[in-house]
Structure formats: C-alpha cells, structure tokens
Design an enzyme around this catalytic site. Sequence first.
Site, PDB file in Angstrom:
ATOM      1  N   VAL A  54      80.397  42.970   9.425  1.00  0.00           N
ATOM      2  CA  VAL A  54      81.152  42.128  10.491  1.00  0.00           C
ATOM      3  C   VAL A  54      80.178  42.648  11.781  1.00  0.00           C
ATOM      4  O   VAL A  54      79.919  43.338  12.263  1.00  0.00           O
ATOM      5  CB  VAL A  54      82.515  42.966  10.721  1.00  0.00           C
ATOM      6  CG1 VAL A  54      83.302  42.467  11.776  1.00  0.00           C
ATOM      7  CG2 VAL A  54      83.231  43.124   9.489  1.00  0.00           C
ATOM      8  N   LYS A  55      80.092  41.105  12.457  1.00  0.00           N
ATOM      9  CA  LYS A  55      79.292  40.863  13.678  1.00  0.00           C
ATOM     10  C   LYS A  55      80.383  41.166  14.827  1.00  0.00           C
ATOM     11  O   LYS A  55      81.482  40.431  14.907  1.00  0.00           O
ATOM     12  CB  LYS A  55      78.977  39.457  13.446  1.00  0.00           C
ATOM     13  CG  LYS A  55      77.696  39.407  14.359  1.00  0.00           C
ATOM     14  CD  LYS A  55      76.901  37.996  14.051  1.00  0.00           C
ATOM     15  CE  LYS A  55      75.677  37.947  14.862  1.00  0.00           C
ATOM     16  NZ  LYS A  55      75.227  36.487  14.627  1.00  0.00           N
TER      17      LYS A  55
END
Length: 216
Positions: free
Chosen positions: A82-83
Amino acid sequence: MKFFLDTANVDKIKEFNDLGMVDGVTTNPTLIAKEGRDFHEVIKEICSIVDGPVSAEVIALDAEGMIEEARELVKLADNVVVKIPMTKEGLKAVNVLSKEGIQTNVTLIFSANQALMAAKAGATYVSPFVGRLDDNGQNGMDLIAEIVQIFTNYGIATEVIVASVRHPIHVIQSAEMGADVATIPFAVLDKMFNHPLTDKGIESFMKDWEEFQKNK
C-alpha cells in the site's frame, strides 16, 4: 539492486517480465488513469503477472480513510504493497498498518528527515523522488546517498526505492549508492539495453559472417 517497473501498462509489464527484469511494480492514480481501466482490475492483473511487490496508492488523505482503503487493497492479492503519502496522517496510517502486517511504501519523500520518520513509523519502503529534486535545482542523488547511509548506520530494515527516475544514469547511481530498489519507467529501462558500440559490434560480426559465407 532490484528493478521495479514504474507503470500500470500491463503489456509493458509482461514484455519486461519475460526478460527477467521486473522484481516488482509501482503504480499511482495518474498511471492507472492513463490506462482507462478500473483501478482494482488493473492491480489484480498486474499482481497475477509479477511475483514481487506491487504498490497501489490510496486516494484518501486522512488516516482513517487510508487505513480503510489499505485493508481493501491488500485483499486484491498477496503481493500488494500500500502506497501512502508522506504526511502526518499518512504516517499515522502506516503505524497502524505495519502492526497489522500490511506492507507500506511511503511516497513523495524529499528529505532524509521524512525518510527517517517514515521508517520509524514502520514503513516497508520509502520512495525518495530524485527527478523532481533535480527539477527544483537540487541533486536528487545526494538525498539517496544520505538516506542509505542513515539506514545503514542504524540497521534500519526499511528499503529505499529510488523514484522519479529520469534516465539510465539515475539507475546506475542508485546501484552505486547501495539503494535497494530503483523504480524505472519503461522508456528509461528500454534505453538501458542500448549502446552504440554494441550495435557497431553486431554490424561488424554480421559483415564478417557474410564475407565468410561468400568465401566458403
């Protein structure tokens, strides 16, 4: 050093993956929007092609929203990372997610302070943007050297992804400085295959072979 491909173009990912060049993929909302497809479908397809980590970015700007999005994103595939943007709310989300075993990539890093704080919060990766720093009159690669040195000094496990790569020299400098990953646009990676002396050598070999065939 690992090569991540910085794109959401599935065809390009397949092309370079077949060459053994893709250790992972990074995407962002802009890259996915260019593909004109459903966000989740693109991420799932990329994850089915690439064994390594695939970064998918949240849209929310508040910690609660980021956490909620992150929990949904990791349901798409086991290799989703997850960015998260480098903000206070972002690091709050990273702190929660890391305790849940969710891998995170803190993006839009422009200083060693930010990288260190992201690592302290529990980020799996930090992504300093070298090209954008260059555009701003700074030497982006100086930041990479600084972050790598700090992380080495203290045995910090967070990996450094060199982002906003503009040309092959950025990639080589990243390797020289000990960065863990360079995330590379396919246009830059394509340039790395080529050298005029290679072309000249192939041309010379072919001429010699043709001459040999004539004289048999």
